[in-house]
Design a protein around this motif. Structure first.
Motif, PDB file in Angstrom:
ATOM      1  N   SER A 340       0.830  -1.210   0.000  1.00 35.30           N
ATOM      2  CA  SER A 340       0.000   0.000   0.000  1.00 35.30           C
ATOM      3  C   SER A 340       0.864   1.261   0.000  1.00 35.30           C
ATOM      4  O   SER A 340       0.547   2.250  -0.677  1.00 35.30           O
ATOM      5  N   LEU A 341       1.991   1.242   0.736  1.00 33.17           N
ATOM      6  CA  LEU A 341       2.884   2.398   0.760  1.00 33.17           C
ATOM      7  C   LEU A 341       3.568   2.575  -0.588  1.00 33.17           C
ATOM      8  O   LEU A 341       3.716   3.706  -1.085  1.00 33.17           O
ATOM      9  N   GLN A 342       3.987   1.480  -1.203  1.00 32.15           N
ATOM     10  CA  GLN A 342       4.614   1.571  -2.513  1.00 32.15           C
ATOM     11  C   GLN A 342       3.652   2.147  -3.551  1.00 32.15           C
ATOM     12  O   GLN A 342       4.054   2.944  -4.413  1.00 32.15           O
ATOM     13  N   LEU A 343       2.392   1.765  -3.466  1.00 33.36           N
ATOM     14  CA  LEU A 343       1.396   2.315  -4.392  1.00 33.36           C
ATOM     15  C   LEU A 343       1.202   3.803  -4.166  1.00 33.36           C
ATOM     16  O   LEU A 343       1.033   4.574  -5.125  1.00 33.36           O
ATOM     17  N   GLN A 344       1.257   4.237  -2.892  1.00 28.06           N
ATOM     18  CA  GLN A 344       1.117   5.657  -2.593  1.00 28.06           C
ATOM     19  C   GLN A 344       2.300   6.450  -3.134  1.00 28.06           C
ATOM     20  O   GLN A 344       2.136   7.556  -3.665  1.00 28.06           O
ATOM     21  N   VAL A 345       3.492   5.882  -3.006  1.00 30.19           N
ATOM     22  CA  VAL A 345       4.681   6.545  -3.544  1.00 30.19           C
ATOM     23  C   VAL A 345       4.577   6.672  -5.058  1.00 30.19           C
ATOM     24  O   VAL A 345       4.865   7.725  -5.639  1.00 30.19           O
ATOM     25  N   GLN A 347       1.850   6.729  -6.852  1.00 31.02           N
ATOM     26  CA  GLN A 347       0.798   7.687  -7.189  1.00 31.02           C
ATOM     27  C   GLN A 347       1.289   9.117  -7.031  1.00 31.02           C
ATOM     28  O   GLN A 347       1.055   9.977  -7.890  1.00 31.02           O
ATOM     29  N   LEU A 348       2.013   9.383  -5.947  1.00 28.04           N
ATOM     30  CA  LEU A 348       2.554  10.719  -5.719  1.00 28.04           C
ATOM     31  C   LEU A 348       3.554  11.093  -6.816  1.00 28.04           C
ATOM     32  O   LEU A 348       3.580  12.240  -7.281  1.00 28.04           O
ATOM     33  N   ALA A 349       4.355  10.124  -7.236  1.00 30.49           N
ATOM     34  CA  ALA A 349       5.317  10.382  -8.306  1.00 30.49           C
ATOM     35  C   ALA A 349       4.604  10.748  -9.602  1.00 30.49           C
ATOM     36  O   ALA A 349       5.010  11.688 -10.304  1.00 30.49           O
ATOM     37  N   ARG A 350       3.525  10.022  -9.932  1.00 32.05           N
ATOM     38  CA  ARG A 350       2.788  10.321 -11.166  1.00 32.05           C
ATOM     39  C   ARG A 350       2.152  11.704 -11.116  1.00 32.05           C
ATOM     40  O   ARG A 350       2.138  12.437 -12.107  1.00 32.05           O
ATOM     41  N   GLU A 351       1.634  12.074  -9.949  1.00 27.44           N
ATOM     42  CA  GLU A 351       0.981  13.376  -9.822  1.00 27.44           C
ATOM     43  C   GLU A 351       1.944  14.525 -10.054  1.00 27.44           C
ATOM     44  O   GLU A 351       1.551  15.589 -10.546  1.00 27.44           O
ATOM     45  N   HIS A 352       3.215  14.315  -9.707  1.00 23.53           N
ATOM     46  CA  HIS A 352       4.208  15.384  -9.838  1.00 23.53           C
ATOM     47  C   HIS A 352       5.171  15.145 -11.007  1.00 23.53           C
ATOM     48  O   HIS A 352       6.172  15.854 -11.131  1.00 23.53           O
ATOM     49  N   ASN A 353       4.864  14.151 -11.821  1.00 21.21           N
ATOM     50  CA  ASN A 353       5.652  13.872 -13.016  1.00 21.21           C
ATOM     51  C   ASN A 353       7.122  13.602 -12.682  1.00 21.21           C
ATOM     52  O   ASN A 353       8.041  14.109 -13.328  1.00 21.21           O
ATOM     53  N   VAL A 354       7.355  12.807 -11.651  1.00 20.49           N
ATOM     54  CA  VAL A 354       8.701  12.414 -11.245  1.00 20.49           C
ATOM     55  C   VAL A 354       8.710  10.902 -11.066  1.00 20.49           C
ATOM     56  O   VAL A 354       7.694  10.236 -11.256  1.00 20.49           O
ATOM     57  N   MET A 358      12.742   9.618  -6.928  1.00 17.26           N
ATOM     58  CA  MET A 358      12.826  11.026  -6.567  1.00 17.26           C
ATOM     59  C   MET A 358      11.941  11.342  -5.367  1.00 17.26           C
ATOM     60  O   MET A 358      12.291  12.183  -4.530  1.00 17.26           O
ATOM     61  N   VAL A 359      10.810  10.674  -5.258  1.00 18.69           N
ATOM     62  CA  VAL A 359       9.945  10.860  -4.094  1.00 18.69           C
ATOM     63  C   VAL A 359      10.649  10.392  -2.824  1.00 18.69           C
ATOM     64  O   VAL A 359      10.670  11.075  -1.796  1.00 18.69           O
ATOM     65  N   VAL A 360      11.260   9.203  -2.896  1.00 18.33           N
ATOM     66  CA  VAL A 360      11.965   8.665  -1.727  1.00 18.33           C
ATOM     67  C   VAL A 360      13.174   9.527  -1.381  1.00 18.33           C
ATOM     68  O   VAL A 360      13.471   9.763  -0.208  1.00 18.33           O
ATOM     69  N   GLN A 361      13.863  10.011  -2.404  1.00 25.52           N
ATOM     70  CA  GLN A 361      15.017  10.885  -2.161  1.00 25.52           C
ATOM     71  C   GLN A 361      14.586  12.155  -1.443  1.00 25.52           C
ATOM     72  O   GLN A 361      15.246  12.603  -0.488  1.00 25.52           O
ATOM     73  N   ALA A 362      13.479  12.749  -1.872  1.00 26.53           N
ATOM     74  CA  ALA A 362      12.982  13.956  -1.225  1.00 26.53           C
ATOM     75  C   ALA A 362      12.583  13.674   0.222  1.00 26.53           C
ATOM     76  O   ALA A 362      12.856  14.474   1.132  1.00 26.53           O
ATOM     77  N   ALA A 363      11.951  12.521   0.448  1.00 21.91           N
ATOM     78  CA  ALA A 363      11.556  12.160   1.813  1.00 21.91           C
ATOM     79  C   ALA A 363      12.778  11.983   2.708  1.00 21.91           C
ATOM     80  O   ALA A 363      12.776  12.408   3.880  1.00 21.91           O
ATOM     81  N   LEU A 364      13.827  11.366   2.172  1.00 19.81           N
ATOM     82  CA  LEU A 364      15.058  11.192   2.949  1.00 19.81           C
ATOM     83  C   LEU A 364      15.674  12.539   3.289  1.00 19.81           C
ATOM     84  O   LEU A 364      16.134  12.757   4.423  1.00 19.81           O
TER      85      LEU A 364
END
Length: 402
Positions: A340-345, A347-354, A358-364
């Motif tokens: 479920s967390l991987q799907l959320q990541v 989805q967030l990546a698709r919304e921001h076109n990344v 890159m999502v995980v890098q930003a979170a880190l």
């Protein structure tokens, strides 16, 4: 049993075929890199499953195939074939092609090799920069064919038989002829060994300290555990290979072994370039760092400005003080993320076109900023550095840190 039905396109009604030669080439590159049958001009690279690694492969193929100068950022800004086709040529002409060239009497080191060579001169032979692979081989093994196959691989990749010498203090590459490339082949009888003894022996083999000026950067040892079980341990210095190189090395070894078992040499396509060709190309493209007008001088100045003022390290609330001298003892922590967390990541990546990376890098970066109470956070990640498709199957040191 019945065959699986032919795949159907869920959005076949939205498929739009390429309308010109550029779109045709781009769609073909997307499909080849992503392993798809076809790609429409309105399909987004990232919606099709593209990530950071495949983005770099796409950009490299585009720049080579269309003599363009497309950057990775452009792919993020224009992820569909139709959008990207409009950007081809807008960023100037591409770089000179990477091809095999006539070699000078003295071949310099690549910039990546130069970094590790300096460290080697300061620290001396050390296993810190060794890359090791241990392969458990089951079934009957033709040891002589395996040794011949390893020799074939060393002959194929010049980086595996290159010495780094500095007769007058300036390092240079010296490629040995295949017949003079000794990779320290040993067959060790390990019949009856315990698991612990085998692990200790493998560890000792992987900790070989290479003298880069007098021995080639590869060592291979075969442990015979029984007639039907062997472990092959190959160790290569990082200055001659990187993580990406392990794939081509293992694939080439498999092809060569199959050929030798059949009584002939390996049947593989010749490599378009060797590491020396890449080195000379890189030096020609980037120039000399001491020349203020060179491309590499401009890049160095940019990064010095961008990274200027950063602390040497983040002040994290560790449970013990940092050692005064690095002891090179690291660890790996494995995290299991729920689906479920991987799907959320994703989805967030698709919304921001990344990409998800890159999502995980930003979170880190956000986490490190919170823990260190500072907004000046620099996180380095290795990148493949293989900016040309000709380098895809080459064993060599191309990786860089971004």
């Amino acid at each position: 049993t019945r065959a699986l039905p032919a795949p159907e396109y869920l959005h076949a009604d939205r498929y739009r075929a390429p309308g010109d030669a550029v779109e045709e080439i781009l769609a073909g590159i997307y499909a080849q890199v992503l392993g798809l049958e076809r790609v429409g001009v309105d399909d987004s690279f990232f919606d099709l499953g593209g990530d950071s690694l495949s983005a770099m492969r796409v950009v490299a193929a585009i720049n080579t195939g269309l003599d363009a100068a497309v950057g990775v950022r452009t792919l993020f800004e224009a992820p569909t074939v139709a959008q990207l086709a409009l950007r081809i040529g807008a960023e100037g002409a591409g770089r000179a092609p990477l091809v095999a060239v006539q070699r000078p009497a003295v071949v310099p080191l690549s910039f990546a090799q130069q970094r590790l060579w300096v460290l080697d001169q300061v620290q001396g032979p050390s296993p810190v920069y060794n890359l090791a692979a241990a392969l458990r081989l089951g079934g009957a093994l033709d040891v002589a064919a395996l040794a011949a196959a390893l020799s074939d691989v060393v002959a194929r990749h010049e980086s595996l038989r290159t010495l780094l010498v500095a007769p007058e203090g300036v390092p240079e590459q010296v490629v040995l002829a295949p017949q003079y490339a000794d990779f320290g082949w040993q067959v060790v009888d390990g019949v009856g060994w315990s698991v612990q003894r085998l692990q200790e022996a493998i560890g000792a083999a992987t900790r070989h300290g290479f003298d880069l000026g007098s021995e080639i950067p590869l060592r291979a040892t075969l442990f015979r555990l029984s007639d039907e079980e062997h472990v092959l341990v190959a160790v290569v210095h990082h200055i001659a290979a990187d993580g990406w190189s392990i794939g081509p090395l293992i694939r080439d070894l498999g092809v060569a072994y199959g050929g030798r078992c059949a009584g002939c040499g390996p049947d593989w396509a010749p490599l378009p370039v060797q590491y020396v060709d890449y080195t000379l190309w890189q030096r020609a493209q980037l120039g000399d760092p001491s020349d203020p007008e060179s491309r590499i001088a401009a890049q160095l100045a940019y990064w010095e400005q961008q990274l200027g003022g950063l602390p040497e390290r983040l002040q994290l609330p560790t449970d013990r003080p940092y050692p005064l001298v690095a002891d090179q003892r690291g660890a790996t922590v494995v995290l299991d993320w729920p689906a479920s967390l991987q799907l959320q990541v994703a989805q967030l990546a698709r919304e921001h076109n990344v990409t998800a990376f890159m999502v995980v890098q930003a979170a880190l970066a956000v986490l490190l900023s919170k823990l260190s109470a500072t907004s000046d956070v620099a996180v380095g990640f290795p990148i493949a550095g293989r900016s040309d498709p000709a380098l895809a199957e080459l064993v060599g040191f191309f990786v860089n840190t971004l």
